[in-house]
Motif scaffolding. Sequence first.
Motif, PDB file in Angstrom:
ATOM      1  N   GLY A 606     -44.580   3.207 -22.801  1.00 18.25           N
ATOM      2  CA  GLY A 606     -45.376   4.009 -21.887  1.00 18.25           C
ATOM      3  C   GLY A 606     -44.555   4.880 -20.955  1.00 18.25           C
ATOM      4  O   GLY A 606     -45.067   5.331 -19.923  1.00 18.25           O
ATOM      5  N   GLY A 607     -43.307   5.121 -21.299  1.00 11.65           N
ATOM      6  CA  GLY A 607     -42.463   5.984 -20.458  1.00 11.65           C
ATOM      7  C   GLY A 607     -41.853   5.286 -19.277  1.00 11.65           C
ATOM      8  O   GLY A 607     -41.210   5.937 -18.441  1.00 11.65           O
ATOM      9  N   ALA A 608     -42.005   3.951 -19.173  1.00 12.66           N
ATOM     10  CA  ALA A 608     -41.404   3.212 -18.058  1.00 12.66           C
ATOM     11  C   ALA A 608     -39.907   3.009 -18.315  1.00 12.66           C
ATOM     12  O   ALA A 608     -39.418   3.151 -19.438  1.00 12.66           O
ATOM     13  CB  ALA A 608     -42.100   1.865 -17.888  1.00 12.66           C
ATOM     14  N   VAL A 609     -39.198   2.653 -17.261  1.00 16.07           N
ATOM     15  CA  VAL A 609     -37.749   2.456 -17.375  1.00 16.07           C
ATOM     16  C   VAL A 609     -37.298   1.417 -16.351  1.00 16.07           C
ATOM     17  O   VAL A 609     -37.886   1.288 -15.275  1.00 16.07           O
ATOM     18  CB  VAL A 609     -37.001   3.786 -17.158  1.00 16.07           C
ATOM     19  CG1 VAL A 609     -37.140   4.252 -15.701  1.00 16.07           C
ATOM     20  CG2 VAL A 609     -35.535   3.671 -17.533  1.00 16.07           C
ATOM     21  N   VAL A 610     -36.292   0.635 -16.732  1.00 14.04           N
ATOM     22  CA  VAL A 610     -35.668  -0.282 -15.770  1.00 14.04           C
ATOM     23  C   VAL A 610     -34.745   0.532 -14.871  1.00 14.04           C
ATOM     24  O   VAL A 610     -33.914   1.307 -15.353  1.00 14.04           O
ATOM     25  CB  VAL A 610     -34.874  -1.382 -16.491  1.00 14.04           C
ATOM     26  CG1 VAL A 610     -34.165  -2.279 -15.467  1.00 14.04           C
ATOM     27  CG2 VAL A 610     -35.782  -2.210 -17.389  1.00 14.04           C
ATOM     28  N   MET A 611     -34.895   0.365 -13.576  1.00 13.36           N
ATOM     29  CA  MET A 611     -34.136   1.154 -12.609  1.00 13.36           C
ATOM     30  C   MET A 611     -33.436   0.220 -11.635  1.00 13.36           C
ATOM     31  O   MET A 611     -34.005  -0.760 -11.167  1.00 13.36           O
ATOM     32  CB  MET A 611     -35.080   2.096 -11.858  1.00 13.36           C
ATOM     33  CG  MET A 611     -34.403   2.990 -10.815  1.00 13.36           C
ATOM     34  SD  MET A 611     -34.245   2.234  -9.168  1.00 13.36           S
ATOM     35  CE  MET A 611     -35.947   2.024  -8.694  1.00 13.36           C
ATOM     36  N   ARG A 612     -32.174   0.548 -11.343  1.00 12.12           N
ATOM     37  CA  ARG A 612     -31.406  -0.170 -10.321  1.00 12.12           C
ATOM     38  C   ARG A 612     -31.021   0.843  -9.248  1.00 12.12           C
ATOM     39  O   ARG A 612     -30.378   1.851  -9.543  1.00 12.12           O
ATOM     40  CB  ARG A 612     -30.155  -0.787 -10.933  1.00 12.12           C
ATOM     41  CG  ARG A 612     -29.322  -1.607  -9.938  1.00 12.12           C
ATOM     42  CD  ARG A 612     -27.944  -1.901 -10.524  1.00 12.12           C
ATOM     43  NE  ARG A 612     -28.033  -2.692 -11.726  1.00 12.12           N
ATOM     44  CZ  ARG A 612     -27.841  -4.015 -11.787  1.00 12.12           C
ATOM     45  NH1 ARG A 612     -27.547  -4.683 -10.692  1.00 12.12           N
ATOM     46  NH2 ARG A 612     -27.927  -4.650 -12.934  1.00 12.12           N
ATOM     47  N   ALA A 613     -31.427   0.580  -7.999  1.00 12.46           N
ATOM     48  CA  ALA A 613     -31.129   1.493  -6.898  1.00 12.46           C
ATOM     49  C   ALA A 613     -30.452   0.730  -5.767  1.00 12.46           C
ATOM     50  O   ALA A 613     -30.744  -0.438  -5.523  1.00 12.46           O
ATOM     51  CB  ALA A 613     -32.392   2.161  -6.383  1.00 12.46           C
ATOM     52  N   TYR A 614     -29.526   1.432  -5.089  1.00 14.70           N
ATOM     53  CA  TYR A 614     -28.812   0.846  -3.961  1.00 14.70           C
ATOM     54  C   TYR A 614     -28.844   1.820  -2.793  1.00 14.70           C
ATOM     55  O   TYR A 614     -28.798   3.036  -2.975  1.00 14.70           O
ATOM     56  CB  TYR A 614     -27.334   0.606  -4.296  1.00 14.70           C
ATOM     57  CG  TYR A 614     -27.058  -0.373  -5.394  1.00 14.70           C
ATOM     58  CD1 TYR A 614     -26.931  -1.728  -5.131  1.00 14.70           C
ATOM     59  CD2 TYR A 614     -26.888   0.073  -6.707  1.00 14.70           C
ATOM     60  CE1 TYR A 614     -26.638  -2.629  -6.149  1.00 14.70           C
ATOM     61  CE2 TYR A 614     -26.599  -0.817  -7.727  1.00 14.70           C
ATOM     62  CZ  TYR A 614     -26.481  -2.169  -7.438  1.00 14.70           C
ATOM     63  OH  TYR A 614     -26.196  -3.046  -8.440  1.00 14.70           O
ATOM     64  N   TYR A 615     -28.897   1.240  -1.614  1.00 15.59           N
ATOM     65  CA  TYR A 615     -28.574   1.995  -0.399  1.00 15.59           C
ATOM     66  C   TYR A 615     -27.275   1.404   0.144  1.00 15.59           C
ATOM     67  O   TYR A 615     -27.194   0.196   0.417  1.00 15.59           O
ATOM     68  CB  TYR A 615     -29.675   1.879   0.647  1.00 15.59           C
ATOM     69  CG  TYR A 615     -29.285   2.474   1.983  1.00 15.59           C
ATOM     70  CD1 TYR A 615     -29.074   3.840   2.126  1.00 15.59           C
ATOM     71  CD2 TYR A 615     -29.090   1.648   3.094  1.00 15.59           C
ATOM     72  CE1 TYR A 615     -28.684   4.384   3.345  1.00 15.59           C
ATOM     73  CE2 TYR A 615     -28.721   2.183   4.319  1.00 15.59           C
ATOM     74  CZ  TYR A 615     -28.512   3.549   4.438  1.00 15.59           C
ATOM     75  OH  TYR A 615     -28.127   4.080   5.634  1.00 15.59           O
ATOM     76  N   LYS A 616     -26.257   2.247   0.291  1.00 13.83           N
ATOM     77  CA  LYS A 616     -24.918   1.774   0.636  1.00 13.83           C
ATOM     78  C   LYS A 616     -24.443   2.435   1.935  1.00 13.83           C
ATOM     79  O   LYS A 616     -23.939   3.558   1.913  1.00 13.83           O
ATOM     80  CB  LYS A 616     -23.946   2.072  -0.511  1.00 13.83           C
ATOM     81  CG  LYS A 616     -24.283   1.298  -1.787  1.00 13.83           C
ATOM     82  CD  LYS A 616     -23.320   1.592  -2.885  1.00 13.83           C
ATOM     83  CE  LYS A 616     -23.555   0.661  -4.060  1.00 13.83           C
ATOM     84  NZ  LYS A 616     -23.184  -0.746  -3.770  1.00 13.83           N
ATOM     85  N   PRO A 617     -24.594   1.735   3.063  1.00 12.75           N
ATOM     86  CA  PRO A 617     -24.178   2.323   4.344  1.00 12.75           C
ATOM     87  C   PRO A 617     -22.660   2.387   4.483  1.00 12.75           C
ATOM     88  O   PRO A 617     -21.946   1.432   4.163  1.00 12.75           O
ATOM     89  CB  PRO A 617     -24.792   1.370   5.376  1.00 12.75           C
ATOM     90  CG  PRO A 617     -24.928   0.066   4.663  1.00 12.75           C
ATOM     91  CD  PRO A 617     -25.198   0.407   3.227  1.00 12.75           C
ATOM     92  N   LEU A 618     -22.168   3.539   4.917  1.00 15.40           N
ATOM     93  CA  LEU A 618     -20.744   3.773   5.213  1.00 15.40           C
ATOM     94  C   LEU A 618     -19.820   3.554   4.012  1.00 15.40           C
ATOM     95  O   LEU A 618     -18.608   3.402   4.169  1.00 15.40           O
ATOM     96  CB  LEU A 618     -20.274   2.895   6.380  1.00 15.40           C
ATOM     97  CG  LEU A 618     -21.055   3.002   7.699  1.00 15.40           C
ATOM     98  CD1 LEU A 618     -20.381   2.167   8.779  1.00 15.40           C
ATOM     99  CD2 LEU A 618     -21.177   4.440   8.152  1.00 15.40           C
ATOM    100  N   VAL A 619     -20.364   3.576   2.801  1.00 16.40           N
ATOM    101  CA  VAL A 619     -19.544   3.258   1.631  1.00 16.40           C
ATOM    102  C   VAL A 619     -18.440   4.295   1.398  1.00 16.40           C
ATOM    103  O   VAL A 619     -17.350   3.957   0.920  1.00 16.40           O
ATOM    104  CB  VAL A 619     -20.431   3.117   0.377  1.00 16.40           C
ATOM    105  CG1 VAL A 619     -21.037   4.466  -0.029  1.00 16.40           C
ATOM    106  CG2 VAL A 619     -19.641   2.513  -0.783  1.00 16.40           C
ATOM    107  N   THR A 620     -18.687   5.560   1.745  1.00 16.85           N
ATOM    108  CA  THR A 620     -17.670   6.589   1.473  1.00 16.85           C
ATOM    109  C   THR A 620     -16.423   6.404   2.331  1.00 16.85           C
ATOM    110  O   THR A 620     -15.356   6.925   1.991  1.00 16.85           O
ATOM    111  CB  THR A 620     -18.234   7.999   1.708  1.00 16.85           C
ATOM    112  OG1 THR A 620     -18.687   8.107   3.061  1.00 16.85           O
ATOM    113  CG2 THR A 620     -19.394   8.289   0.764  1.00 16.85           C
TER     114      THR A 620
END
Length: 660
Positions: A606-620
């Motif tokens: 059905g067009g779905a996808v497994v997604m992994r997302a991160y929010y990374k504070p001060l990582v740079t």
Amino acid sequence: MIVELGHFALVLALALSIVQSVVPVWGARMRDERLMAVAAPVAGVQFLMVGLAFAALTFAYLTSDFSVLNVWQNSHSDKPLIYRISGVWGNHEGSMLLWVLILALFGALVAAFGRTMPATLKANVLGVQGWISLAFLSFILFTSNPFIRIANPPMEGQDLNPILQDVGLAIHPPLLYLGYVGFSVTFSFAAAALLDGRIDAAWARWVRPWILIAWIFLTLGIAMGSYWAYYELGWGGFWFWDPVENASFMPWLAGTALLHSALVMEKRDALKVWTVLLAILTFSLSLLGTFLVRSGVLTSVHAFATDPSRGVFILAILAIFIGGSLSLYAWRAPMLKQGGIFAPISREGALILNNLFLTAACAAVLVGTLYPLALDVTTGDKISVGAPFFNMTFGPLMIPLLLAIPFGPFLAWKRGDLLGAAQRLMVAFAIAIVIALVVAWVEGAANVMAPIGIGIAAWVMIGAVSEIVWRVKLGRIPLGQSFSRAAGLPRSSWGAMLGHFGMGATMLGIVAVTAWQQEVITVMQPGETRSIGGYDLTFEGLTPSTGSNYREDVGHFSLRKGGVMLANMEPAKRFYMARQMPTTESAIETFGFNQVYVSLGDAKDGGAVVMRAYYKPLVTLIWLGAVVMVIGGLFSLSDRRLRVGAPRRAHHAAAAMPAE
């Protein structure tokens, strides 16, 4: 014909390395200036021969000459040009040829910039470089020849490993090798000093620029490799304590200790024996890293070779150079004259403390890396040593070192005033405490260690700046005079400040992203939205696409905050046809020092996808801090007192002085 020319050039380089490893060393022993003078031109011609061989292999890759076994195994006619070039060192044989090319380059640089060096020192240094070249040229020609032909060449190649088809991997290995191999020069200086039986502050002035050059490139190489793993592998991590990562980190720790130890030797003519030992150990760790990557004893995304015969050959090189140099050290070190005396509370004492903690941390990483291998060999048991071990051993060793860093520049040579240094750092300490308390108040008691880590990072950064502020008397004299004093400071002072500040910035990024990163792993249908770190991520759908040598499914995500559209993010899952291998291409958006990171998993019905997302504070800040450290190294390298080679005038003046 060009390939055969490259092979022949490599054989000639081997012959030249034999000459370079014997004639100048014998000349130094016999005090024969004509024999010693052979070293420089031979080193230069050897570099030209290895360069010709490397150019021949590069030509074979550029023309897709699949009659060359190495090209057939690691290239493809549809591969983009940049990856045809990087494919030259994206395999075992080619990377070893790059290793030897850089080794020959450093030998040629010593020959070119060492014109005012004492003749015996120069001859011995280039002679030891010749020994190293002889060993690795033999290794290439007898076990890892990149110029082997295929009798019946195929029409198409097998392509390069897909995870190596990335700009980061085009840059990372050359930088890393410039660091690894750069420490061969410091090793050669140490061996030359032991052969000659004489070492002094002048030796330290000669060797310290080479330490800085190697350290700068190794820092860049490690940082580039870390960022490559972060965005290319789709795991969202910057460091995994992978054994091959450790293999590059150990010489960096030892090299950092060597850099500080050489400073004490140059300034106070002290720590001679320890500095020579560190020079030997640092390059020995570089050789150990080469063994771990090339021997097949490790399984890693970074490892190249799996042929045990190559591992045995490199193990023999390790035994000869590490065992031989340590034996020479044990024989000659007791004969070396000790340097000046100093009080425990002094700048020398602070730098010794730095050395103790850095070498102890290096030993902890070494044990954690080699223990599973030793256990496997002795008992057959297989275990893995991961992040928990290193966090529990490496971390506690680094904390007191970081706390002590700001004190060092405030202490005088020979005898320092600890109370006076503490008074000058009171403002920095107060600001760091306030920052830690504010972080603890905002974040609550959920993570006690994070505010402490932030406070220590702030202490290192503010303490580094405080030393410059104190020296230019900012706020105590008119502003114009402070600027004049700042302009007159030695560049090495600015370099030390930037190096320490960069270390604090890297630590700040590590603490922040470890403590407060957010992660979402979910299956998303088109049109669905997930929130992370105050951002809203909406999945718009998948689109198939085709690249030059791969197919991919590109995910389309819109990133919003407070209803305002910020960016379109397009992570992808690629499939390389020739290798029949998938890869993950992450999408990253940077906001200040923070990042939103998205990678794709498997597609669903059905067009779905497994997604992994991160929010990374001060990582740079992790990598920006490394860049600041490198800039600090460049400032120190550009100091007029740290040029590569002593001024001719000073050299002649010293030569004219009567012997005592």
